[in-house]
Write a protein that holds these residues in place. Structure first.
Motif, short mmCIF file in Angstrom:
data_model
loop_
_atom_site.label_atom_id
_atom_site.label_comp_id
_atom_site.label_asym_id
_atom_site.label_seq_id
_atom_site.Cartn_x
_atom_site.Cartn_y
_atom_site.Cartn_z
N ASN A 27 -92.89 76.85 36.60
CA ASN A 27 -93.02 77.36 35.23
C ASN A 27 -93.16 78.87 35.18
OD1 ASN A 27 -92.87 74.80 34.17
ND2 ASN A 27 -95.07 74.55 34.03
N LYS A 28 -93.39 79.47 36.34
CA LYS A 28 -93.59 80.92 36.47
C LYS A 28 -94.83 81.35 35.69
CE LYS A 28 -88.92 81.63 37.74
NZ LYS A 28 -87.63 81.65 37.28
N GLY A 29 -94.76 82.36 34.88
CA GLY A 29 -95.93 82.82 34.14
C GLY A 29 -96.51 84.08 34.74
N SER A 30 -97.37 84.72 33.99
CA SER A 30 -97.95 85.99 34.44
C SER A 30 -99.38 85.81 34.91
CB SER A 30 -97.87 87.03 33.32
OG SER A 30 -98.55 86.58 32.19
N ALA A 31 -99.93 86.88 35.43
CA ALA A 31 -101.29 86.87 35.97
C ALA A 31 -102.31 86.72 34.86
CB ALA A 31 -101.54 88.15 36.75
N GLN A 35 -105.83 89.15 37.54
CA GLN A 35 -104.65 89.94 37.92
C GLN A 35 -103.87 89.35 39.10
OE1 GLN A 35 -103.50 92.55 36.00
NE2 GLN A 35 -105.15 91.85 34.68
N GLN A 36 -104.18 88.12 39.52
CA GLN A 36 -103.48 87.50 40.65
C GLN A 36 -102.18 86.88 40.14
OE1 GLN A 36 -105.05 83.85 42.41
NE2 GLN A 36 -104.75 84.75 44.43
N THR A 37 -101.06 87.38 40.66
CA THR A 37 -99.75 86.84 40.31
C THR A 37 -99.45 85.62 41.18
OG1 THR A 37 -98.60 88.18 41.94
CG2 THR A 37 -98.90 89.17 39.74
N VAL A 66 -110.20 83.65 30.31
CA VAL A 66 -108.77 83.67 30.00
C VAL A 66 -108.41 85.05 29.49
CG1 VAL A 66 -107.01 82.66 28.49
CG2 VAL A 66 -108.78 81.21 29.48
N LYS A 67 -107.29 85.56 29.99
CA LYS A 67 -106.79 86.87 29.55
C LYS A 67 -106.19 86.72 28.15
CE LYS A 67 -103.43 90.37 31.01
NZ LYS A 67 -102.44 90.66 32.07
N SER A 87 -104.85 79.91 39.49
CA SER A 87 -105.69 78.81 39.98
C SER A 87 -106.08 77.87 38.86
CB SER A 87 -106.96 79.36 40.64
OG SER A 87 -106.64 80.04 41.82
N ASP A 88 -106.42 78.41 37.72
CA ASP A 88 -106.82 77.56 36.60
C ASP A 88 -105.64 76.78 36.05
OD1 ASP A 88 -108.87 76.53 34.97
OD2 ASP A 88 -108.23 77.82 33.32
#
Length: 148
Positions: A27-31, A35-37, A66-67, A87-88
């Motif tokens: 699904n990809k997604g951002s950090a 900030q962990q990609t 959550v960012k 991780s979450d």
């Protein structure tokens, strides 16, 4: 003793965590807030996947913050969007994979909220079909109040 707590084992396997990881990676997604990609996660993947599995099975998993980012909407407005950590997202996918098939059988066919292969659009389509068949409608709203 004031509390008599027992540790309960949660039936989550390492394979479930691995499959969840593969789904999140596809699904990809951002950090997230850490900030962990996905690329950073992959560098320490074994350690991170073990940590997720260990915490989920022991009942000691607590999701990080959550960012929050603002995404544009039509008309110049913005909508807040929460981005969990890699991780979450993996932990959420494990729980979803475990719970969804067990809970899905409990729902009525006419329930549309947050269900696989159902959406607000499919609910509207069903309403449109029903108004052609029936001359009445019942609106039901249940509110659960708890004390405390």
């Amino acid at each position: 003793m004031i509390f008599n707590e027992q540790t309960k084992s949660v039936p989550i396997t390492k394979m479930m965590v691995w499959e969840a990881y593969k789904k999140v990676k596809s699904n990809k997604g951002s950090a997230g807030i850490d900030q962990q990609t996905l690329e950073d996660f992959d560098k320490v993947r074994s350690k991170e996947l073990y940590k997720i599995w260990n915490r989920l099975t022991s009942g000691s998993y607590f999701p990080p913050g959550v960012k929050r980012v603002e995404i544009p909407k039509p008309g110049g407005k913005k909508r807040p969007l929460g981005i969990p950590t890699v991780s979450d997202r993996i932990a959420q996918q494990v729980v979803k994979t475990y719970l969804e098939p067990r809970l899905e059988v409990e729902f009525l066919e006419n329930s549309y909220g947050y269900r696989p292969n159902k959406s607000a659009l499919s609910a509207v389509k069903k309403v449109q079909e029903n108004v052609r068949k029936y001359s009445w409608a019942i609106y039901l709203c249940i509110t659960v109040l708890t004390s405390g």
